[in-house]
Design an enzyme around this catalytic site. Structure first.
Site, short mmCIF file in Angstrom:
data_model
loop_
_atom_site.label_atom_id
_atom_site.label_comp_id
_atom_site.label_asym_id
_atom_site.label_seq_id
_atom_site.Cartn_x
_atom_site.Cartn_y
_atom_site.Cartn_z
N GLY A 35 0.86 -1.18 0.00
CA GLY A 35 0.00 0.00 0.00
C GLY A 35 0.89 1.23 0.00
O GLY A 35 2.12 1.11 0.08
N SER A 36 0.27 2.39 -0.02
CA SER A 36 1.05 3.64 -0.14
C SER A 36 2.07 3.78 0.99
O SER A 36 3.18 4.28 0.77
CB SER A 36 0.10 4.83 -0.15
OG SER A 36 -0.77 4.75 0.97
N GLU A 38 3.87 1.68 2.41
CA GLU A 38 5.03 0.75 2.38
C GLU A 38 5.86 0.91 1.12
O GLU A 38 6.92 0.29 1.00
CB GLU A 38 4.59 -0.73 2.43
CG GLU A 38 3.84 -1.12 3.67
CD GLU A 38 2.40 -0.72 3.56
OE1 GLU A 38 1.78 -0.99 2.52
OE2 GLU A 38 1.87 -0.10 4.50
N GLU A 57 -4.26 -9.91 2.91
CA GLU A 57 -3.22 -10.03 3.94
C GLU A 57 -3.30 -11.31 4.76
O GLU A 57 -2.29 -11.83 5.23
CB GLU A 57 -3.25 -8.81 4.86
CG GLU A 57 -2.76 -7.53 4.23
CD GLU A 57 -3.82 -6.79 3.42
OE1 GLU A 57 -4.92 -7.35 3.21
OE2 GLU A 57 -3.55 -5.65 3.01
N HIS A 80 -0.05 -3.76 5.10
CA HIS A 80 -0.42 -2.37 4.86
C HIS A 80 -1.18 -1.79 6.06
O HIS A 80 -2.37 -2.06 6.24
CB HIS A 80 -1.29 -2.31 3.60
CG HIS A 80 -1.70 -0.92 3.23
ND1 HIS A 80 -0.84 0.15 3.28
CD2 HIS A 80 -2.89 -0.43 2.78
CE1 HIS A 80 -1.48 1.24 2.89
NE2 HIS A 80 -2.72 0.92 2.60
N HIS A 287 -10.73 -29.65 23.36
CA HIS A 287 -11.63 -28.88 22.49
C HIS A 287 -13.02 -28.74 23.12
O HIS A 287 -13.68 -27.75 22.92
CB HIS A 287 -11.72 -29.56 21.11
CG HIS A 287 -12.40 -28.74 20.06
ND1 HIS A 287 -12.42 -29.09 18.73
CD2 HIS A 287 -13.09 -27.56 20.13
CE1 HIS A 287 -13.10 -28.18 18.05
NE2 HIS A 287 -13.51 -27.25 18.87
N GLY A 404 -6.98 -23.83 15.25
CA GLY A 404 -8.39 -24.11 14.98
C GLY A 404 -9.03 -23.05 14.09
O GLY A 404 -10.20 -23.15 13.76
C1 TPP Z 1 -11.99 -18.61 10.95
C2 TPP Z 1 -12.95 -19.67 11.35
N1 TPP Z 1 -14.27 -19.48 11.18
C3 TPP Z 1 -15.14 -20.45 11.52
C4 TPP Z 1 -14.71 -21.62 12.06
C5 TPP Z 1 -15.71 -22.67 12.53
N2 TPP Z 1 -15.60 -23.92 11.75
C6 TPP Z 1 -14.99 -25.01 12.23
S1 TPP Z 1 -15.05 -26.30 11.24
C7 TPP Z 1 -15.94 -25.45 10.10
C8 TPP Z 1 -16.39 -26.11 8.84
C9 TPP Z 1 -15.33 -26.24 7.81
O1 TPP Z 1 -15.92 -26.73 6.62
P1 TPP Z 1 -15.10 -27.53 5.57
O2 TPP Z 1 -13.78 -26.93 5.35
O3 TPP Z 1 -15.95 -27.70 4.36
O4 TPP Z 1 -14.82 -28.91 6.23
P2 TPP Z 1 -15.84 -30.00 6.78
O5 TPP Z 1 -16.21 -29.59 8.15
O6 TPP Z 1 -17.01 -30.02 5.86
O7 TPP Z 1 -15.04 -31.24 6.74
C10 TPP Z 1 -16.17 -24.15 10.52
C11 TPP Z 1 -16.90 -23.13 9.74
C12 TPP Z 1 -13.33 -21.77 12.27
N3 TPP Z 1 -12.80 -22.85 12.83
N4 TPP Z 1 -12.47 -20.80 11.88
#
Ligand code: TPP
Length: 529
Positions: A35-36, A38, A57, A80, A287, A404
């Protein structure tokens, strides 16, 4: 020599001082989205550096993360101003959890207009990425920028590694300063010898020791030592819950499987052991909420970790902060009593199916891929099938995110492929996951990287459907993704693509994607179990 006789060094620009340091640190690839604020950083860009452009990003940091993990050195990132750091924050969070060393420079407006809150001004640039950077600053003076960048690198590379950020006003790069020489700065913590000897004695005295192998074994290059230790003690080896790296050969006779991130299930799997040796993983990564003991009653727990924080919050056991290879070598100093080979859970039978399930796809991929190929995974509900049918056999051949947070896999695969040009990289992606970082396909196409992008397409967020059942929710909102055309998306980014709907077409498509010298995407339409 008197002060008067000391010759002043010839001043150079902050930019030249910075690039001299980057070169000395081996950071000659810049991952960025400019961006500008950088542009002045890259005036007269040196010919021995390369700039890898990512089209957003979050993707830039994901690519840098893959590159740093696969190369073993910090990656240099340019973002940026506030908005670029904002877009990247999810990936910075993941890099922090991955212990990935990154040196991030973020642009800032010119110092003289900062009081007037100019366009693109980052009000608290050093605070913005906290707490997911190990260190960050906006230097008080332009001439302090090289020192801040050097500190950022040393900090990023000190164990446990992680991202750092320096905010640099746009006018600083042309400012004059003293050159700054790169220094040697120690990176590792070597464990307390008395405690390591105590751990070794506990291990030798145990009747049924078991090892939990975690990602820092991979980060610290302790694969061979871990195999030796397990064989010496006839100890079954479990992969630590949600490990983002592979730490033990998954076809080894002592490999017991993957611990789930659940307290009661961990205790059930480790039941019968009198000593649990956790190597390079937290105790433990959960988890879901759980209750009851953290380890089976009656079992002692010894924990070797490179993370001082993880040593302090572990609820049970003796925790020793140490570089893993050093710590495991100390355990190898002690001989083992004679033990009989343990009985381990049976391995899953090979999949025979006429339905395109993820188990079937993982089985075929295991049969067709080179054992040295690198898997970068972000396919949440396929992880189970992967652990059952796609064993990782060689060190440093598996990467997934420790946080995650989705959006890491596709872009990290690009970074890994840049760092390891001699290897085939296989990105195993859910259809949902792929859409968090789809722009990285463009970088893969521009650089002609040999990546097989395998979309395990179940038309939705299947992992959430499975989670919903754990919470006793039958009808979930927002988990169906239909009408996405991955072949069109791939082609629009310059990547060859093919759709696979039937088992009988899978082998030929996989063979083509694995043999391709450039990127290729397969949209594999799997059926749910
Ligand atoms: C940034 C983010 N947003 C939302 C989630 C919640 N989340 C966990 S698993 C999942 C589904 C992922 O779908 P996909 O990649 O199609 O895999 P599948 O579960 O169908 O195997 C989501 C939305 C997350 N972990 N990270």
């Amino acid at each position: 020599m008197s002060a008067r006789e000391i010759k002043p060094t010839t001043p150079i620009t902050v930019r030249d001082a910075a690039f001299d340091l980057f070169r000395a640190f081996g950071m000659t690839t810049v991952f960025g989205n400019p961006g500008s604020t950088e542009l002045t950083m890259f005036r007269g860009f040196p010919s021995d550096f390369r700039y890898v452009l990512g089209l957003q990003e979050s993707v830039v940091v994901g690519m840098a993360d893959g590159h740093a993990q696969a190369s073993g050195n910090a990656a240099l990132v340019n973002l940026h101003s506030a908005v670029g750091v904002g877009h990247a924050l999810g990936s910075i969070f993941t890099a922090f959890k991955n212990q990935t060393p990154l040196v991030i420079t973020a642009g800032q407006q010119a110092r003289s207009i900062l009081p007037y809150e100019p366009f693109l001004y980052s009000a608290e640039a050093a605070n913005l990425p906290k707490p997911y950077v190990k260190w960050s600053c906006e230097p008080a003076r332009a001439e302090d920028v090289p020192h801040a960048l050097a500190r950022a690198y040393y900090t990023a590379m000190q164990s446990p590694r992680g991202p750092t950020l320096v905010s640099v006003p746009v006018d600083d790069w042309d400012h004059l300063c003293e050159p700054l020489a790169a220094r040697e700065v120690s990176r590792l913590t070597l464990g307390d010898p008395t405690l390591l000897a105590k751990a070794a004695a506990l291990l030798a005295a145990a009747k049924h020791p078991v090892i939990v192998a975690g990602p820092s074994i991979a980060r610290d290059g302790a694969w061979a030592e871990t195999v030796l230790l397990a064989e010496r003690h006839e100890a079954p080896v479990w992969a630590s819950p949600r490990s983002p790296r592979n730490a033990f050969p998954e076809d080894h006779r002592l490999f017991a499987g993957f611990l789930p991130p659940d307290r009661a299930q961990i205790c059930a799997r480790l039941q019968g052991s009198d000593l649990i040796l956790v190597l390079g993983a937290p105790v433990f990564m959960y988890h879901m909420e759980g209750h009851g003991p953290h380890a089976p009653p009656g079992a002692a727990l010894v924990h070797l970790t490179d993370e001082p924080g993880a040593a302090t919050w572990a609820p049970v056991g003796l925790s020793i902060v140490t570089h893993l290879r050093h710590g495991i070598r100390a355990l190898l100093e002690v001989n083992a009593p004679t033990r009989t080979a343990p009985t381990l859970p049976a391995r899953p039978a090979p999949v025979v199916s006429d339905r395109l399930t993820d188990d079937y796809v993982m089985g075929r991929l295991a049969a067709l891929r080179d054992r040295h190929s690198i898997i970068v995974e972000e396919a949440p509900s396929t992880r189970g099938a992967m652990t059952r049918h796609l064993p990782m056999l060689e060190p440093d051949t598996f990467y997934t995110c420790a946080s995650g947070g989705l959006g890491h896999g596709l872009s990290a695969a690009v970074g890994v492929a840049i760092a390891r040009p001699e290897r085939k990289v296989i990105a195993l992606l859910g259809d949902g996951s792929a859409m968090y970082a789809i722009q990285a396909l463009w970088t893969a196409a521009e650089l002609k990287l040999p990546i097989a992008f395998l979309i395990i397409n179940n038309s939705g967020y299947q992992a959430l459907n499975e989670f919903g059942r754990l919470f006793d929710i039958q009808a979930l909102q927002g988990t169906t993704i239909e009408h996405l055309d991955f072949c069109a998306l791939a082609k629009g980014h310059g990547v060859a693509a093919e759709r696979v709907d039937r088992c009988e077409d899978l082998d030929a498509a996989l063979t083509a994607a694995l043999a391709a010298t450039g990127p290729m995407l397969l949209d594999i339409r799997v059926v749910s179990h």
